[in-house]
Motif scaffolding. Structure first.
Motif, PDB file in Angstrom:
ATOM      1  N   PHE A  31      21.715  16.873  -1.911  1.00 27.49           N
ATOM      2  CA  PHE A  31      21.104  18.197  -1.973  1.00 27.49           C
ATOM      3  C   PHE A  31      19.824  18.165  -1.162  1.00 27.49           C
ATOM      4  N   LYS A  32      19.675  19.172  -0.283  1.00 29.06           N
ATOM      5  CA  LYS A  32      18.516  19.247   0.596  1.00 29.06           C
ATOM      6  C   LYS A  32      17.880  20.615   0.492  1.00 29.06           C
ATOM      7  N   VAL A  33      16.571  20.655   0.759  1.00 29.89           N
ATOM      8  CA  VAL A  33      15.856  21.912   0.916  1.00 29.89           C
ATOM      9  C   VAL A  33      15.311  21.904   2.335  1.00 29.89           C
ATOM     10  N   LYS A  34      15.688  22.911   3.112  1.00 34.90           N
ATOM     11  CA  LYS A  34      15.278  23.000   4.513  1.00 34.90           C
ATOM     12  C   LYS A  34      15.574  21.705   5.264  1.00 34.90           C
ATOM     13  N   GLY A  35      16.737  21.119   4.977  1.00 33.73           N
ATOM     14  CA  GLY A  35      17.181  19.930   5.677  1.00 33.73           C
ATOM     15  C   GLY A  35      16.605  18.613   5.195  1.00 33.73           C
ATOM     16  N   THR A 109       6.853  22.200   6.759  1.00 35.94           N
ATOM     17  CA  THR A 109       5.883  22.860   7.643  1.00 35.94           C
ATOM     18  C   THR A 109       5.541  24.235   7.076  1.00 35.94           C
ATOM     19  N   LYS A 110       4.442  24.796   7.562  1.00 34.47           N
ATOM     20  CA  LYS A 110       4.047  26.143   7.125  1.00 34.47           C
ATOM     21  C   LYS A 110       5.161  27.143   7.408  1.00 34.47           C
ATOM     22  N   GLU A 115       9.575  30.630   5.426  1.00 35.28           N
ATOM     23  CA  GLU A 115      11.010  30.957   5.421  1.00 35.28           C
ATOM     24  C   GLU A 115      11.572  30.832   4.011  1.00 35.28           C
ATOM     25  N   LEU A 116      11.152  29.799   3.304  1.00 33.97           N
ATOM     26  CA  LEU A 116      11.634  29.559   1.950  1.00 33.97           C
ATOM     27  C   LEU A 116      11.205  30.685   1.017  1.00 33.97           C
TER      28      LEU A 116
END
Length: 119
Positions: A31-35, A109-110, A115-116
């Motif tokens: 499981f990943k968040v933003k890769g 990153t900011k 985006e999140l």
């Protein structure tokens, strides 16, 4: 906790994707968040899962919980393997997944954080 509760909880978080990214390890679900990975498990056995941990508290937690062990494949300073043996409540397991997720999000990153927030 069973694998479906684990999976659904992870997928309920913003920006999370699931995959089996390792060609030689077709039984490892990540499981990943933003890769960026925040947890992984063996889908065939679900006898444990890996989580990121706060380096300053990791040794204290391992001393307190025998089911929290050094990982086989990840940095022992930043990751732990959680043995799913029923000795730790689901509530605590979900808290640890939250911490792992939040640690990864804090390093985005900011732009990725923005985006999140918009997802």
């Amino acid at each position: 906790m069973d694998i479906e509760a684990y999976r659904l909880y992870c997928l309920s978080k913003k920006g999370v994707t699931e995959s089996i990214p390792f060609p030689k390890l077709q039984d490892v679900l990540v499981f990943k968040v933003k890769g960026k990975m925040f947890t992984a498990t063996n889908i065939d056995t679900f006898d444990s899962f890996s989580i990121k941990c706060v380096p300053e508290t990791i040794e204290e937690l391992r001393a307190q919980y025998s089911a929290l062990q050094e990982p086989s494949y990840f940095s022992k300073k930043h990751w732990s393997s959680v043995v799913v043996d029923g000795t730790i409540s689901d509530h605590i397991l979900f808290e640890w997944l939250d911490i792992s997720y939040n640690l990864v999000v804090s390093k985005l990153t900011k732009k990725q954080k923005l985006e999140l927030e918009l997802e």
